[in-house]
Structures are given as C-alpha cells and as structure tokens.
Design an enzyme around this catalytic site. Structure first.
Site, PDB file in Angstrom:
ATOM      1  N   GLN A  44       0.837  -1.202   0.000  1.00 41.09           N
ATOM      2  CA  GLN A  44       0.000   0.000   0.000  1.00 41.09           C
ATOM      3  C   GLN A  44       0.871   1.251   0.000  1.00 41.09           C
ATOM      4  OE1 GLN A  44      -3.298  -0.049  -0.455  1.00 41.09           O
ATOM      5  NE2 GLN A  44      -3.307   2.177  -0.578  1.00 41.09           N
ATOM      6  N   SER A  70      -6.076   1.852   4.320  1.00 39.34           N
ATOM      7  CA  SER A  70      -6.706   1.238   3.156  1.00 39.34           C
ATOM      8  C   SER A  70      -7.706   0.153   3.530  1.00 39.34           C
ATOM      9  CB  SER A  70      -5.631   0.622   2.253  1.00 39.34           C
ATOM     10  OG  SER A  70      -6.226  -0.082   1.190  1.00 39.34           O
ATOM     11  N   ASP A  79     -10.970  -4.991  -5.569  1.00 41.25           N
ATOM     12  CA  ASP A  79     -11.145  -4.208  -6.790  1.00 41.25           C
ATOM     13  C   ASP A  79     -11.415  -5.183  -7.925  1.00 41.25           C
ATOM     14  OD1 ASP A  79     -10.582  -1.833  -5.470  1.00 41.25           O
ATOM     15  OD2 ASP A  79      -8.485  -1.790  -6.104  1.00 41.25           O
ATOM     16  N   GLU A 131     -15.304   5.191  -7.351  1.00 45.23           N
ATOM     17  CA  GLU A 131     -14.636   3.951  -7.748  1.00 45.23           C
ATOM     18  C   GLU A 131     -15.680   2.838  -7.850  1.00 45.23           C
ATOM     19  OE1 GLU A 131     -11.338   2.861  -5.232  1.00 45.23           O
ATOM     20  OE2 GLU A 131     -10.201   4.648  -5.790  1.00 45.23           O
ATOM     21  N   HIS A 134     -14.557  -0.793  -6.670  1.00 42.03           N
ATOM     22  CA  HIS A 134     -14.066  -1.071  -5.320  1.00 42.03           C
ATOM     23  C   HIS A 134     -15.232  -1.431  -4.401  1.00 42.03           C
ATOM     24  CE1 HIS A 134     -11.155  -0.393  -1.929  1.00 42.03           C
ATOM     25  NE2 HIS A 134     -12.297  -0.233  -1.281  1.00 42.03           N
TER      26      HIS A 134
END
Length: 168
Positions: A44, A70, A79, A131, A134
C-alpha cells in the site's frame, strides 16, 4: 479462477462471500475478476507513494489510501476488473460501471454482503473519488440496508462517521 484465487487472501467471511457471489454472477453469464484484494502495508505504501509522486499528495489522497488506512489492508475489500483486466479503458475508471461486471455488482453485491465503497458524487463524504470497481464486505444485513436506502448511499452516511480525513 482469478476471482477465487484473489479472494483467498481475504478474511474468511469476505472470501466465502466472494466465492458465492462469483458463482452467482457466472450463473448470470458474468465472470467476476479481481485485480486486487488484500494488500499489506508495504505494498500500500508503494502504491500511495507512486500516486503521490505522480500527482502530488493532495490528489493521491483522493485516489489511494495512505498506508494504514486502506480498505484493502482490512482483508475485506476487492477491486474488480472487466475482461482480462487489461487497461482497456473500462478498468479503474468510471466507465467500469457500464461493464457487465460493473452492472452486476451494482445490482447484486449487497446480496453477498458487499457495498460499493466509494459511490458516485460522494467524494465530499467519503474523501475518495468515485470507484465503481471497489467493493467492501460489511455483511449481508448492513449491505442490504445501505442498498435499500440508495445504491449510492455511503458507509459514512449509514454509520454516521467521518470519511477521508487522516489523523495527523
């Protein structure tokens, strides 16, 4: 199966839900593929630092989480990508919402305990850009309650928490 192998790095409830969701999508002719699931802090950091170097930290904070913040580090997020996952114009941008996977996930992910974590037009609430790829596992009951309010209702709105800010 790409979806199932990526899910293996997730926490058990999320991995089991993704496996079930993947089977259900396949029955509908949609083959879910995961680009990224669990991420360790080092990975990350590499991602965030790359975005920060390319776009500056202010923009990086809207498209990537700092290490330690995250969803992916929880083992509860994934994702999704369309097709073979190549950067063909639909993956990792808003046009993913119109792909077979994007449409299926928007309509059915809650049935398996997942929510779209960063919905459209909610950056001021979540702190992150839209997003549609996600998704985060929060359990069927919570995910369904959020979905029933609005497919673009946020985790932050539902639970009454602040989003997007980092403790300094």
């Amino acid at each position: 199966d790409i979806a199932l192998s990526a899910a293996c790095t997730m926490r058990a409830p999320a991995a089991e839900a993704i496996a079930e969701m993947s089977r259900a999508a396949a029955e509908d002719g949609v083959y879910l593929k995961i680009s990224s699931a669990y991420r360790g802090e080092d990975y990350q950091r590499t991602l965030y630092n790359g975005y920060s170097a390319s776009y500056g930290s202010e923009t990086a904070d809207t498209i990537s989480s700092r290490p330690g913040y995250s969803d992916h580090q929880t083992g509860l997020a994934a994702d999704f990508v369309e097709g073979d996952g190549s950067l063909d114009g639909t993956n990792f941008n808003p046009s993913f919402e119109e792909t077979a996977s994007g449409n299926w996930l928007r309509e059915h992910a809650h049935e398996y305990g997942f929510i779209m974590r960063y919905p459209k037009d909610k950056q001021e609430i979540t702190g992150y850009a839209y997003e549609p790829w996600h998704f985060r596992y929060i359990g069927v009951d919570y995910a369904t309650a959020i979905y029933e309010k609005d497919v673009f209702y946020t985790f932050e709105e539902f639970f009454g928490v602040e989003g997007g800010d980092y403790a300094d």
